[in-house]
Design an enzyme around this catalytic site. Structure first.
Site, PDB file in Angstrom:
ATOM      1  N   LYS A  14     -26.140 -11.647 -31.779  1.00 30.21           N
ATOM      2  CA  LYS A  14     -25.110 -10.811 -31.161  1.00 30.21           C
ATOM      3  C   LYS A  14     -23.747 -11.521 -31.137  1.00 30.21           C
ATOM      4  CE  LYS A  14     -27.405 -10.194 -27.230  1.00 30.21           C
ATOM      5  NZ  LYS A  14     -28.700 -10.874 -27.447  1.00 30.21           N
ATOM      6  N   ARG A  89     -28.260  -4.167 -20.514  1.00 28.09           N
ATOM      7  CA  ARG A  89     -29.585  -4.745 -20.743  1.00 28.09           C
ATOM      8  C   ARG A  89     -30.670  -3.982 -20.008  1.00 28.09           C
ATOM      9  NH1 ARG A  89     -27.625 -10.128 -22.126  1.00 28.09           N
ATOM     10  NH2 ARG A  89     -29.313 -11.472 -22.766  1.00 28.09           N
ATOM     11  N   ARG A 128     -30.728 -23.990 -31.873  1.00 26.17           N
ATOM     12  CA  ARG A 128     -29.498 -23.906 -31.084  1.00 26.17           C
ATOM     13  C   ARG A 128     -29.567 -24.858 -29.890  1.00 26.17           C
ATOM     14  NH1 ARG A 128     -27.609 -18.146 -28.784  1.00 26.17           N
ATOM     15  NH2 ARG A 128     -29.095 -18.623 -27.137  1.00 26.17           N
ATOM     16  N   ARG A 134     -27.774 -25.464 -24.657  1.00 21.45           N
ATOM     17  CA  ARG A 134     -27.722 -24.472 -23.589  1.00 21.45           C
ATOM     18  C   ARG A 134     -28.929 -24.613 -22.685  1.00 21.45           C
ATOM     19  NH1 ARG A 134     -26.520 -18.258 -25.200  1.00 21.45           N
ATOM     20  NH2 ARG A 134     -28.304 -17.860 -23.853  1.00 21.45           N
ATOM     21  N   ARG A 145     -37.493 -15.056 -21.630  1.00 16.00           N
ATOM     22  CA  ARG A 145     -36.404 -14.155 -22.062  1.00 16.00           C
ATOM     23  C   ARG A 145     -36.950 -13.100 -23.023  1.00 16.00           C
ATOM     24  NH1 ARG A 145     -32.754 -18.754 -23.993  1.00 16.00           N
ATOM     25  NH2 ARG A 145     -31.431 -17.175 -24.969  1.00 16.00           N
TER      26      ARG A 145
HETATM   27  P1  ATP Z   1     -28.093 -14.690 -27.391  1.00 13.40           P
HETATM   28  O1  ATP Z   1     -26.787 -15.104 -26.795  1.00 13.40           O
HETATM   29  O2  ATP Z   1     -28.600 -15.631 -28.402  1.00 13.40           O
HETATM   30  O3  ATP Z   1     -28.082 -13.274 -27.904  1.00 13.40           O
HETATM   31  P2  ATP Z   1     -29.318 -14.064 -24.890  1.00 13.40           P
HETATM   32  O4  ATP Z   1     -29.173 -12.612 -25.157  1.00 13.40           O
HETATM   33  O5  ATP Z   1     -30.578 -14.476 -24.212  1.00 13.40           O
HETATM   34  O6  ATP Z   1     -29.210 -14.823 -26.245  1.00 13.40           O
HETATM   35  P3  ATP Z   1     -26.899 -14.144 -23.276  1.00 13.40           P
HETATM   36  O7  ATP Z   1     -26.557 -12.757 -23.618  1.00 13.40           O
HETATM   37  O8  ATP Z   1     -25.877 -15.178 -23.473  1.00 13.40           O
HETATM   38  O9  ATP Z   1     -28.162 -14.696 -24.038  1.00 13.40           O
HETATM   39  O10 ATP Z   1     -27.396 -14.155 -21.742  1.00 13.40           O
HETATM   40  C1  ATP Z   1     -27.880 -15.334 -21.126  1.00 13.40           C
HETATM   41  C2  ATP Z   1     -28.461 -14.981 -19.767  1.00 13.40           C
HETATM   42  O11 ATP Z   1     -27.439 -14.401 -18.919  1.00 13.40           O
HETATM   43  C3  ATP Z   1     -29.572 -13.925 -19.776  1.00 13.40           C
HETATM   44  O12 ATP Z   1     -30.834 -14.494 -20.042  1.00 13.40           O
HETATM   45  C4  ATP Z   1     -29.463 -13.356 -18.350  1.00 13.40           C
HETATM   46  O13 ATP Z   1     -30.066 -14.195 -17.411  1.00 13.40           O
HETATM   47  C5  ATP Z   1     -27.961 -13.361 -18.087  1.00 13.40           C
HETATM   48  N1  ATP Z   1     -27.327 -12.080 -18.468  1.00 13.40           N
HETATM   49  C6  ATP Z   1     -26.403 -11.884 -19.450  1.00 13.40           C
HETATM   50  N2  ATP Z   1     -26.047 -10.593 -19.541  1.00 13.40           N
HETATM   51  C7  ATP Z   1     -26.759  -9.933 -18.602  1.00 13.40           C
HETATM   52  C8  ATP Z   1     -26.879  -8.566 -18.208  1.00 13.40           C
HETATM   53  N3  ATP Z   1     -26.178  -7.600 -18.822  1.00 13.40           N
HETATM   54  N4  ATP Z   1     -27.731  -8.267 -17.198  1.00 13.40           N
HETATM   55  C9  ATP Z   1     -28.442  -9.222 -16.570  1.00 13.40           C
HETATM   56  N5  ATP Z   1     -28.394 -10.517 -16.896  1.00 13.40           N
HETATM   57  C10 ATP Z   1     -27.568 -10.883 -17.903  1.00 13.40           C
HETATM   58 MG    MG Z   2     -24.931 -14.502 -26.954  1.00  9.06          MG
END
Ligand code: ATP
Ligand code: MG
Length: 193
Positions: A14, A89, A128, A134, A145
């Site tokens: 993403k 999400r 990563r 991270r 996750r």
């Molecule tokens: P990547 O960045 O590789 O796509 P990811 O989707 O797990 O991985 P992030 O989108 O950076 O990572 O989110 C990291 C963490 O932040 C999530 O695991 C969650 O705990 C929190 N988070 C981020 N966005 C939301 C959301 N919209 N609702 C609830 N928690 C969130």
């Molecule tokens: Mg991301």
């Protein structure tokens, strides 16, 4: 330009594709994960609450996230469109986003779904972890996750389908970053033609 919601499992790319889209179209980018990481780094009250959830691979509660998203969106320059990365999400977040945008005379735009097999995702996230360190990129938390994604987030794809804005790109179909971004650009151009 239409807004873009970029949707996919942890490690699906993403952030990577958001950067490429941003570069080509000059659209702004909201990553809720990046917003939370900045708050955690700065040690704010919000950051402290967020770290309790993110460190376990859990979702931050909807009410808090919706508030953060609205504040971040309102601080963006308007007119060029926004990429939403990592939000929504949950179904509740999606419904709220739709309402929030409608209240501002805007709409969801288009959704881009990145489909990648879990074993490839695990490998990418473990790499990563070595490169970026991270806190939530360790095997145990990654598994949580994935589980959270499967149960709470993946069902949202159907919600977007019903909205008529779902566009799916799979790694099987486009097995390189170049092939993937090419296909994504074509669909964005078509949607905005
Ligand atoms: P990547 O960045 O590789 O796509 P990811 O989707 O797990 O991985 P992030 O989108 O950076 O990572 O989110 C990291 C963490 O932040 C999530 O695991 C969650 O705990 C929190 N988070 C981020 N966005 C939301 C959301 N919209 N609702 C609830 N928690 C969130
Ligand atoms: Mg991301």
């Amino acid at each position: 330009m239409k807004n873009i919601i970029i949707f996919g499992a942890p490690g699906s790319g993403k952030g990577t594709y958001s950067d490429l889209i941003k570069e080509k179209y000059g659209i702004s980018h909201i990553s809720t994960g990046d917003v939370l990481r900045a708050e955690m780094k700065a040690g704010t009250e919000l950051g402290k609450i967020a770290s309790e959830y993110t460190s376990q691979g859990k979702l931050v509660p909807d009410e808090l996230m919706i508030d953060i998203l609205a504040k971040t969106y309102d601080a963006q320059p308007k007119g060029k469109g926004v990429i939403f990365d990592g939000f929504p999400r949950t179904i509740a977040q999606a419904e709220e986003l739709k309402t929030m945008l409608a209240e501002r005379g805007d709409s969801l735009g288009m959704m881009i779904e990145l489909l990648v097999d879990e074993d490839i995702l695990m490998q990418r996230l473990l790499n990563r972890a070595i490169e970026q360190g991270r806190a939530d990129d360790n095997e145990e938390t990654i598994k949580n996750r994935f589980e959270v994604y499967r149960t709470q987030t993946a069902p949202l794809a159907e919600w977007f389908e019903k909205e008529g804005i779902r566009n799916t790109f799979s790694w099987e179909q486009y097995p390189s970053k170049e092939a993937m971004i090419d296909a994504i650009f074509k669909v964005i151009d078509k949607e905005n033609a």
